[in-house]
Design a protein around this motif. Structure first.
Motif, PDB file in Angstrom:
ATOM      1  N   PRO A  95      22.771  36.467  59.078  1.00  0.00           N
ATOM      2  CA  PRO A  95      23.023  36.935  57.709  1.00  0.00           C
ATOM      3  C   PRO A  95      24.112  38.003  57.708  1.00  0.00           C
ATOM      4  O   PRO A  95      24.232  38.766  58.665  1.00  0.00           O
ATOM      5  N   LEU A  96      24.905  38.036  56.655  1.00  0.00           N
ATOM      6  CA  LEU A  96      25.954  39.047  56.506  1.00  0.00           C
ATOM      7  C   LEU A  96      25.552  40.017  55.403  1.00  0.00           C
ATOM      8  O   LEU A  96      25.132  39.602  54.321  1.00  0.00           O
ATOM      9  N   THR A  97      25.690  41.308  55.697  1.00  0.00           N
ATOM     10  CA  THR A  97      25.340  42.359  54.737  1.00  0.00           C
ATOM     11  C   THR A  97      26.531  43.296  54.557  1.00  0.00           C
ATOM     12  O   THR A  97      27.605  43.054  55.105  1.00  0.00           O
ATOM     13  N   ASN A  98      26.328  44.356  53.822  1.00  0.00           N
ATOM     14  CA  ASN A  98      27.380  45.329  53.518  1.00  0.00           C
ATOM     15  C   ASN A  98      28.586  44.643  52.887  1.00  0.00           C
ATOM     16  O   ASN A  98      29.729  44.877  53.267  1.00  0.00           O
ATOM     17  N   VAL A  99      28.313  43.786  51.920  1.00  0.00           N
ATOM     18  CA  VAL A  99      29.358  43.019  51.259  1.00  0.00           C
ATOM     19  C   VAL A  99      30.040  43.896  50.210  1.00  0.00           C
ATOM     20  O   VAL A  99      29.389  44.607  49.448  1.00  0.00           O
ATOM     21  N   GLU A 100      31.358  43.851  50.209  1.00  0.00           N
ATOM     22  CA  GLU A 100      32.143  44.601  49.231  1.00  0.00           C
ATOM     23  C   GLU A 100      33.356  43.772  48.848  1.00  0.00           C
ATOM     24  O   GLU A 100      33.779  42.879  49.581  1.00  0.00           O
ATOM     25  N   THR A 101      33.888  44.057  47.678  1.00  0.00           N
ATOM     26  CA  THR A 101      35.042  43.303  47.215  1.00  0.00           C
ATOM     27  C   THR A 101      36.075  44.225  46.577  1.00  0.00           C
ATOM     28  O   THR A 101      35.740  45.272  46.024  1.00  0.00           O
ATOM     29  N   TYR A 102      37.315  43.804  46.704  1.00  0.00           N
ATOM     30  CA  TYR A 102      38.453  44.515  46.111  1.00  0.00           C
ATOM     31  C   TYR A 102      39.364  43.437  45.540  1.00  0.00           C
ATOM     32  O   TYR A 102      39.675  42.458  46.210  1.00  0.00           O
ATOM     33  N   TYR A 103      39.725  43.600  44.270  1.00  0.00           N
ATOM     34  CA  TYR A 103      40.649  42.620  43.696  1.00  0.00           C
ATOM     35  C   TYR A 103      41.685  43.322  42.835  1.00  0.00           C
ATOM     36  O   TYR A 103      41.434  44.367  42.249  1.00  0.00           O
ATOM     37  N   VAL A 104      42.869  42.716  42.819  1.00  0.00           N
ATOM     38  CA  VAL A 104      43.999  43.250  42.059  1.00  0.00           C
ATOM     39  C   VAL A 104      44.399  42.210  41.027  1.00  0.00           C
ATOM     40  O   VAL A 104      44.566  41.029  41.346  1.00  0.00           O
ATOM     41  N   MET A 105      44.549  42.656  39.786  1.00  0.00           N
ATOM     42  CA  MET A 105      45.027  41.805  38.693  1.00  0.00           C
ATOM     43  C   MET A 105      46.482  42.168  38.429  1.00  0.00           C
ATOM     44  O   MET A 105      46.813  43.348  38.342  1.00  0.00           O
ATOM     45  N   THR A 106      47.324  41.161  38.300  1.00  0.00           N
ATOM     46  CA  THR A 106      48.736  41.399  37.997  1.00  0.00           C
ATOM     47  C   THR A 106      49.137  40.564  36.795  1.00  0.00           C
ATOM     48  O   THR A 106      48.986  39.335  36.806  1.00  0.00           O
ATOM     49  N   ASP A 107      49.643  41.214  35.762  1.00  0.00           N
ATOM     50  CA  ASP A 107      50.170  40.526  34.592  1.00  0.00           C
ATOM     51  C   ASP A 107      51.488  39.894  35.016  1.00  0.00           C
ATOM     52  O   ASP A 107      52.430  40.593  35.401  1.00  0.00           O
ATOM     53  N   ALA A 108      51.576  38.578  34.971  1.00  0.00           N
ATOM     54  CA  ALA A 108      52.744  37.857  35.478  1.00  0.00           C
ATOM     55  C   ALA A 108      54.004  38.126  34.655  1.00  0.00           C
ATOM     56  O   ALA A 108      55.114  37.953  35.160  1.00  0.00           O
ATOM     57  N   THR A 109      53.869  38.554  33.420  1.00  0.00           N
ATOM     58  CA  THR A 109      55.025  38.811  32.558  1.00  0.00           C
ATOM     59  C   THR A 109      55.500  40.261  32.661  1.00  0.00           C
ATOM     60  O   THR A 109      56.693  40.517  32.844  1.00  0.00           O
ATOM     61  N   THR A 110      54.577  41.206  32.549  1.00  0.00           N
ATOM     62  CA  THR A 110      54.956  42.618  32.517  1.00  0.00           C
ATOM     63  C   THR A 110      54.948  43.272  33.899  1.00  0.00           C
ATOM     64  O   THR A 110      55.536  44.338  34.073  1.00  0.00           O
ATOM     65  N   GLY A 111      54.236  42.676  34.841  1.00  0.00           N
ATOM     66  CA  GLY A 111      54.110  43.270  36.172  1.00  0.00           C
ATOM     67  C   GLY A 111      53.037  44.344  36.254  1.00  0.00           C
ATOM     68  O   GLY A 111      52.797  44.922  37.311  1.00  0.00           O
TER      69      GLY A 111
END
Length: 188
Positions: A95-111
């Motif tokens: 089993p895998l524990t200590n799960v974390e996530t990081y995500y980046v959103m980028t507006d394709a028009t304005t940057g």
């Protein structure tokens, strides 16, 4: 002296102090600290940088798929409202524990960009299995908070996601997803 006046006033003051002290004995204790994690608050705020420090090179965690529109319920296959949905896989026998996530959103028009981090407290990825993680402010297993005011929800432009998921002891997994132009998507 005015003992006749001072003595009754002192006794009343002493009795009042005693009543106050006794009322505090049965008062509930206040916690020294409160849980301020995003999951506990139900709020996710943008972060300045990626706090994930996973340096493992051991394989075992994968992003099987990621979607930010045209989503489907993993149990029924029926269309559901758009959300960031990430299917993660554990290819190990542990089993895998200590799960974390990081995500980046980028507006394709304005940057314009926004980044989000969330420790998925309590999530354990079972051995040799896949698990859906949904950022949708719903409750229940696999559902986590999202910022309803994010670029994802407010931009009418295409929004691209880069996603990183990490778990203890294995290499972090990376993936991408895209929301096409438009807002207020309906279940497909």
């Amino acid at each position: 002296m005015k003992w006749k006046i001072i003595l009754p006033v002192a006794l009343v003051a002493l009795a009042s102090a005693g009543v106050i002290a006794l009322s505090q004995v049965n008062a509930p204790a206040r916690p020294a600290a409160t849980d301020t994690s995003p999951a506990a608050r139900g709020t996710v705020l943008p972060v300045e940088s990626n706090p994930i420090t996973n340096t493992s090179t051991t394989p075992g965690l994968t992003i099987v798929s990621a979607a930010a529109e045209d989503n489907a319920d993993p149990a029924t296959g029926k269309a559901i409202a758009d959300r960031l949905q990430v299917m993660v896989g554990n290819t190990t026998s542990q089993p895998l524990t200590n799960v974390e996530t990081y995500y980046v959103m980028t507006d394709a028009t304005t940057g314009a960009q926004e980044a989000y981090y969330l420790a998925l407290d309590g999530l354990t990825l079972a051995p040799n299995s896949e698990t859906m993680i949904s950022f949708d402010n719903e409750t229940g297993a696999g559902h986590y908070p999202e910022n309803k005011f994010s670029l994802y929800r407010s931009s009418k432009n295409q929004v691209d996601f880069t996603i990183q998921v990490s778990a203890g002891g294995v290499q972090a997994a990376n993936g991408t997803a895209t929301k096409g132009a438009g807002t207020g998507e309906q279940p497909d």
